[in-house]
Structures are given as C-alpha cells and as structure tokens.
Design an enzyme around this catalytic site. Sequence first.
Site, PDB file in Angstrom:
ATOM      1  N   GLN A   1       1.257   5.618   5.804  1.00  0.00           N
ATOM      2  CA  GLN A   1       2.611   5.323   6.279  1.00  0.00           C
ATOM      3  C   GLN A   1       3.162   6.496   7.087  1.00  0.00           C
ATOM      4  O   GLN A   1       2.642   7.604   7.032  1.00  0.00           O
ATOM      5  CB  GLN A   1       3.528   5.046   5.081  1.00  0.00           C
TER       6      GLN A   1
ATOM      7  N   GLU B   1       0.131   8.108  -7.472  1.00  0.00           N
ATOM      8  CA  GLU B   1       0.760   7.991  -6.144  1.00  0.00           C
ATOM      9  C   GLU B   1      -0.369   7.819  -5.118  1.00  0.00           C
ATOM     10  O   GLU B   1      -1.301   8.617  -5.072  1.00  0.00           O
ATOM     11  CB  GLU B   1       1.594   9.254  -5.874  1.00  0.00           C
TER      12      GLU B   1
ATOM     13  N   ASP C   1      -4.583   4.153  -5.671  1.00  0.00           N
ATOM     14  CA  ASP C   1      -3.791   2.928  -5.588  1.00  0.00           C
ATOM     15  C   ASP C   1      -3.443   2.492  -7.026  1.00  0.00           C
ATOM     16  O   ASP C   1      -4.341   2.278  -7.845  1.00  0.00           O
ATOM     17  CB  ASP C   1      -4.631   1.848  -4.883  1.00  0.00           C
ATOM     18  N   GLY C   2      -2.154   2.350  -7.303  1.00  0.00           N
ATOM     19  CA  GLY C   2      -1.706   1.965  -8.643  1.00  0.00           C
ATOM     20  C   GLY C   2      -2.295   0.634  -9.076  1.00  0.00           C
ATOM     21  O   GLY C   2      -2.564   0.414 -10.264  1.00  0.00           O
TER      22      GLY C   2
ATOM     23  N   ASP D   1       7.781   2.716  -9.559  1.00  0.00           N
ATOM     24  CA  ASP D   1       8.749   3.306  -8.620  1.00  0.00           C
ATOM     25  C   ASP D   1       8.099   3.243  -7.236  1.00  0.00           C
ATOM     26  O   ASP D   1       7.645   4.235  -6.693  1.00  0.00           O
ATOM     27  CB  ASP D   1       9.011   4.755  -9.065  1.00  0.00           C
TER      28      ASP D   1
ATOM     29  N   THR E   1       7.398   1.560  -3.140  1.00  0.00           N
ATOM     30  CA  THR E   1       8.037   1.149  -1.901  1.00  0.00           C
ATOM     31  C   THR E   1       8.207  -0.368  -1.948  1.00  0.00           C
ATOM     32  O   THR E   1       7.818  -1.012  -2.925  1.00  0.00           O
ATOM     33  CB  THR E   1       7.146   1.540  -0.700  1.00  0.00           C
TER      34      THR E   1
HETATM   35  N1  SAM Z   1      12.908   5.342  -4.859  1.00  0.00           N
HETATM   36  C1  SAM Z   1      12.198   4.744  -3.822  1.00  0.00           C
HETATM   37  C2  SAM Z   1      12.702   3.435  -3.326  1.00  0.00           C
HETATM   38  O1  SAM Z   1      12.912   2.483  -4.086  1.00  0.00           O
HETATM   39  O2  SAM Z   1      12.890   3.322  -2.122  1.00  0.00           O
HETATM   40  C3  SAM Z   1      10.745   4.756  -4.018  1.00  0.00           C
HETATM   41  C4  SAM Z   1      10.313   6.166  -3.925  1.00  0.00           C
HETATM   42  S1  SAM Z   1       8.679   6.633  -3.986  1.00  0.00           S
HETATM   43  C5  SAM Z   1       8.694   7.728  -2.619  1.00  0.00           C
HETATM   44  C6  SAM Z   1       7.648   5.282  -3.537  1.00  0.00           C
HETATM   45  C7  SAM Z   1       6.202   5.703  -3.475  1.00  0.00           C
HETATM   46  O3  SAM Z   1       5.334   4.624  -3.794  1.00  0.00           O
HETATM   47  C8  SAM Z   1       5.740   6.198  -2.081  1.00  0.00           C
HETATM   48  O4  SAM Z   1       5.543   7.569  -2.108  1.00  0.00           O
HETATM   49  C9  SAM Z   1       4.441   5.433  -1.818  1.00  0.00           C
HETATM   50  O5  SAM Z   1       3.430   6.218  -1.230  1.00  0.00           O
HETATM   51  C10 SAM Z   1       4.083   4.957  -3.225  1.00  0.00           C
HETATM   52  N2  SAM Z   1       3.207   3.781  -3.236  1.00  0.00           N
HETATM   53  C11 SAM Z   1       3.271   2.690  -2.443  1.00  0.00           C
HETATM   54  N3  SAM Z   1       2.282   1.843  -2.737  1.00  0.00           N
HETATM   55  C12 SAM Z   1       1.567   2.397  -3.762  1.00  0.00           C
HETATM   56  C13 SAM Z   1       0.436   1.979  -4.504  1.00  0.00           C
HETATM   57  N4  SAM Z   1      -0.184   0.833  -4.236  1.00  0.00           N
HETATM   58  N5  SAM Z   1      -0.020   2.800  -5.483  1.00  0.00           N
HETATM   59  C14 SAM Z   1       0.611   3.975  -5.761  1.00  0.00           C
HETATM   60  N6  SAM Z   1       1.684   4.414  -5.075  1.00  0.00           N
HETATM   61  C15 SAM Z   1       2.167   3.634  -4.100  1.00  0.00           C
END
Ligand code: SAM
Length: 285
Positions: free
Chosen positions: A31, A106, A137-138, A155, A157
């Site tokens: 991203q 993350e 990947d979660g 938490d 995106t």
């Molecule tokens: N508080 C925020 C919001 O609701 O807008 C979310 C914050 S946090 C920065 C979201 C994180 O999820 C990002 O850093 C992103 O890289 C991560 N993310 C997205 N898809 C993911 C996945 N499949 N596995 C793990 N992390 C993921």
Amino acid sequence: MELWYTEEHSPNTRFSIKVKKQLYSEQSPFQRIDVFEAEEFGRFLTLDGLMMVTEKDEFIYHDMIVHIPMATNPDIKKVLVIGAGDGGTVRELSRYSGIETIDMVEIDKMVVDISRKFLQKTACCLDDQRVNLFYEDGLKFVRDKVECYDLIIVDSTDPVGPGEGLFTKEFYGNCYKALTKNGIMVNQHECPYYDTFAHSMKRAHKRISELFPIVKVYQAHIPTYPSGHWLFGFASKALDPIRDFNEERWNSLKLTTKYYNTELHVGCFAIPNYVKTLLEEAKHE
Ligand code: SAM
C-alpha cells in the site's frame, strides 16, 4: 501556498485537513504510506489515501478497541492483535499487567517501521517484552491456531487491498477456533452512515453472527473517520459485555483513560435506530 490533505468519504463528500508539511510518502509492497503533520490533528498516518491514525484523536479508537473487551474479562492473558501497525492497540494492552503475551500480526513491516520513526505516541510500547511481532497476513496466521487466545483484536484497514481477507467468513471462523472457551473477538466495524461502509459493516456483521453466540455492536465518535461515527464489533463465545461486566474490578485497576470509562462501557452499546435496522437487515440478507 496552502497544503490540504483531502479524503473522499463518499462519492459526494470530502474531508480535508490543512497540512503543515508532509513527512513521508512511499509505496510499500502492499500500500501507499503517507505521514503528514497538521496544526489541528498533529501527525497523521494514511494508507492508500485513507486515514489510519492521528495524534489528536487516536485515543478514542484505541481506548474503545482495547478497554471494552479487557473490562469485560480482566483475566485475559493471551492476546492476538491483527493489523494495528501504528502500535496504539499494543500501547493500551501493555498497560494491563495481567496480560502475559501479545502476538501482533501486521502484514506490512513498513507501517511498523514508519510508525516507530514518526509516530512514537502510538508506537511507544512495541518493544514491551510481552509483544511478539509477526510480519504476515493475518488471514493465514490464524488458520492453524486452536484455542490459544483469550482475546483477538482485529485492527485492520478497510476491506479493500490487504485488509480484504480479514472480513471473510473463513477468517472469522478461524478466529472462533483460535479463541479459548471465554474468548472474545473485537473488530473495527466500519461506519454505518455512508453506503459503501455500511455495506461492509452489514456483511461483516452477518458473517460474525453466523459463527458466535454473543454478537454486539458498539460505537464511538471519531472525528477523522468517515462521518465521525464509528462502530466496533464485539463477538464472544460466552461472555456478554454488559451482563458479565464488573465495573468495580476494572476501576480497581486504576488505569487513567482519556475516553473510556465504566458508564461509557454500558452506554456505547446503545445504538441509534437506523443502525439497529441495518444490523437486523444484515442478518436476513
Ligand atoms: N485504526 C485504523 C483504522 O481503522 O483505520 C487501522 C490502523 S492499522 C494501521 C491497520 C493495519 O492493518 C495496517 O497497518 C495494515 O498494513 C494492516 N493489515 C491490512 N491487512 C492485513 C492483513 N491481511 N494481515 C495483517 N495486517 C493487515
């Protein structure tokens, strides 16, 4: 010359913040990552042009995603956090001395590195000894986990790009399997107000409702998120966030919080009628 950050909240609505300067801009393998500094909101992080966290209002989101489940069950010991690269969720979790381990998964290491560099306010506790960081990947991480977490916090995106898999039935099913018998899952549940977000929220709610016996939605006012009205999902195997809430026990921990309090714990589950209707519709779609 004035510099403004502008985000589209709906096809006909935009939200803008006056920017003092741009501190960082880079494309990661997952991203686009930007960090800005503003008079009103302090430093803020955006991913693919969507607001993730601002120094001024992050406390609302992080209080609500952490203290609601922790106050429902202060005996939580093993926590899994998915996403959350800015570190704010881990910061709030690390305040509970009873927590033994926090696994944080993350997908994008660059978000963590950038947050450590520019957003110390949220990233300050990522080096807590109880925290294990996994850059994966979660969706894949939870596949082989069985009854090992008391709490899972999603938490993520929004359900576009890397976050898409974190809104699927497969993912929620694996989270259910990964939770212990009193396990709780909390997720950021999007905004009910604008159609695109409401659609994602309904889809997530339907999928979670089909798996967990206790499913509730709670809300908070977050100024920099679309419409300012944000929802969180609370799903659990056994514990009800109001019936099983022990106000005295949480107050005895003497944690100082800027947004969360024990009256709000109950009040945030009282949701407006139009949101109730959306949630009811979701179950029958
Ligand atoms: N508080 C925020 C919001 O609701 O807008 C979310 C914050 S946090 C920065 C979201 C994180 O999820 C990002 O850093 C992103 O890289 C991560 N993310 C997205 N898809 C993911 C996945 N499949 N596995 C793990 N992390 C993921």
